[in-house]
Design an enzyme around this catalytic site. Structure first.
Site, short mmCIF file in Angstrom:
data_model
loop_
_atom_site.label_atom_id
_atom_site.label_comp_id
_atom_site.label_asym_id
_atom_site.label_seq_id
_atom_site.Cartn_x
_atom_site.Cartn_y
_atom_site.Cartn_z
N VAL A 101 34.13 91.18 -36.92
CA VAL A 101 35.17 90.29 -36.39
C VAL A 101 35.60 89.37 -37.52
O VAL A 101 34.76 88.91 -38.31
CB VAL A 101 34.64 89.45 -35.21
N CYS A 102 36.89 89.13 -37.63
CA CYS A 102 37.43 88.19 -38.60
C CYS A 102 37.00 88.60 -40.02
O CYS A 102 37.03 89.77 -40.38
CB CYS A 102 36.99 86.78 -38.22
N THR A 103 36.56 87.64 -40.83
CA THR A 103 36.19 87.94 -42.21
C THR A 103 34.84 88.63 -42.34
O THR A 103 34.39 88.90 -43.46
CB THR A 103 36.19 86.65 -43.05
N GLY A 151 40.48 91.38 -35.67
CA GLY A 151 41.17 90.34 -36.44
C GLY A 151 40.47 89.00 -36.32
O GLY A 151 39.27 88.92 -36.03
#
Length: 228
Positions: A101-103, A151
């Site tokens: 998730v995310c970075t 994202g």
């Protein structure tokens, strides 16, 4: 219903919603055990200022069915954490699903797991995926084989519901969605750089310029390390 072990990686300054959103969804897969994995069982501070307790160490969780790496400011350090990276490499070889998730996708990239794979990340950092040989895609959830990336932050819930559907079927995923009353109706259309007022987008870019520069430096260092 087959048993499933889900391992979420913890590291200092993790964005807690990257973690807790998907945990809430995937804990409802049915016959699932959730593990919060770190280098030790000492409490891990999140970017929200409170700590989360790991449930096991890397050594205690060698073969999860699902690996998930959340993101946040702490991802900058995680991509250079040798113990974490080596665990990811080992665990991913047997895992049915390798996710982020995310970075958190930058951490997967630093482990060499996304070479030639389509992936996404937080919109500010998404282009950095290319340094690890990944193909950045501007989508909320990206699936490439057993690799599933979400994202930024809130996309973790969408990612987890999508993964639930792939594992347990769409009906079960819809059941989980309803049980959580996940019916997002944001008060503003400002959740992506495409929808937000460009003045706000530029303000975010200016506010994060220094942190993004530090992240870029760590990503470049990790990419050199990977190639060497």
């Amino acid at each position: 219903m087959d048993a499933i072990d889900v391992a979420f990686v913890l590291f200092p300054n993790v964005t807690q919603l990257d973690l807790t959103g998907p945990v809430q969804v995937l804990s409802r897969l049915g016959n699932a055990s959730v593990h919060l994995v770190a280098g030790s069982t000492a409490p891990v501070i999140t970017d929200a200022g409170f700590s989360i307790n790991p449930t096991c160490t890397f050594n205690d969780c060698p073969n999860p069915n699902i690996v998930c790496v959340p993101g946040g400011a702490g991802a900058d350090g995680a991509i250079l954490d040798n113990e974490l990276i080596e665990w990811l490499r080992t665990a991913s070889t047997k895992a049915d699903w390798v996710t982020s998730v995310c970075t958190g996708s930058l951490v997967l990239g630093a482990a060499g797991l996304l070479q030639g794979k389509k992936a996404t990340s937080h919109w500010l950092s998404r282009p950095m995926l290319a340094e690890f040989g990944a193909i950045p895609v501007a989508e909320r959830v990206v699936v490439d084989g057993k690799f599933v990336t979400g994202g930024g932050v809130t996309a973790g819930i969408d990612f987890a519901l999508s993964l639930t559907a792939m594992i347990r079927g769409e009906e079960h995923a819809k059941l989980v969605q309803l049980s959580l009353e996940y019916d997002p109706q944001p008060p503003f259309r400002s959740g992506s750089p495409d929808d937000a007022d460009q003045v706000i987008v530029e303000r975010i870019r200016k506010l994060t310029k220094d942190s993004q520069s530090r992240r870029q430096a760590n990503v470049s260092a990790a990419a050199v390390k990977l190639s060497g």
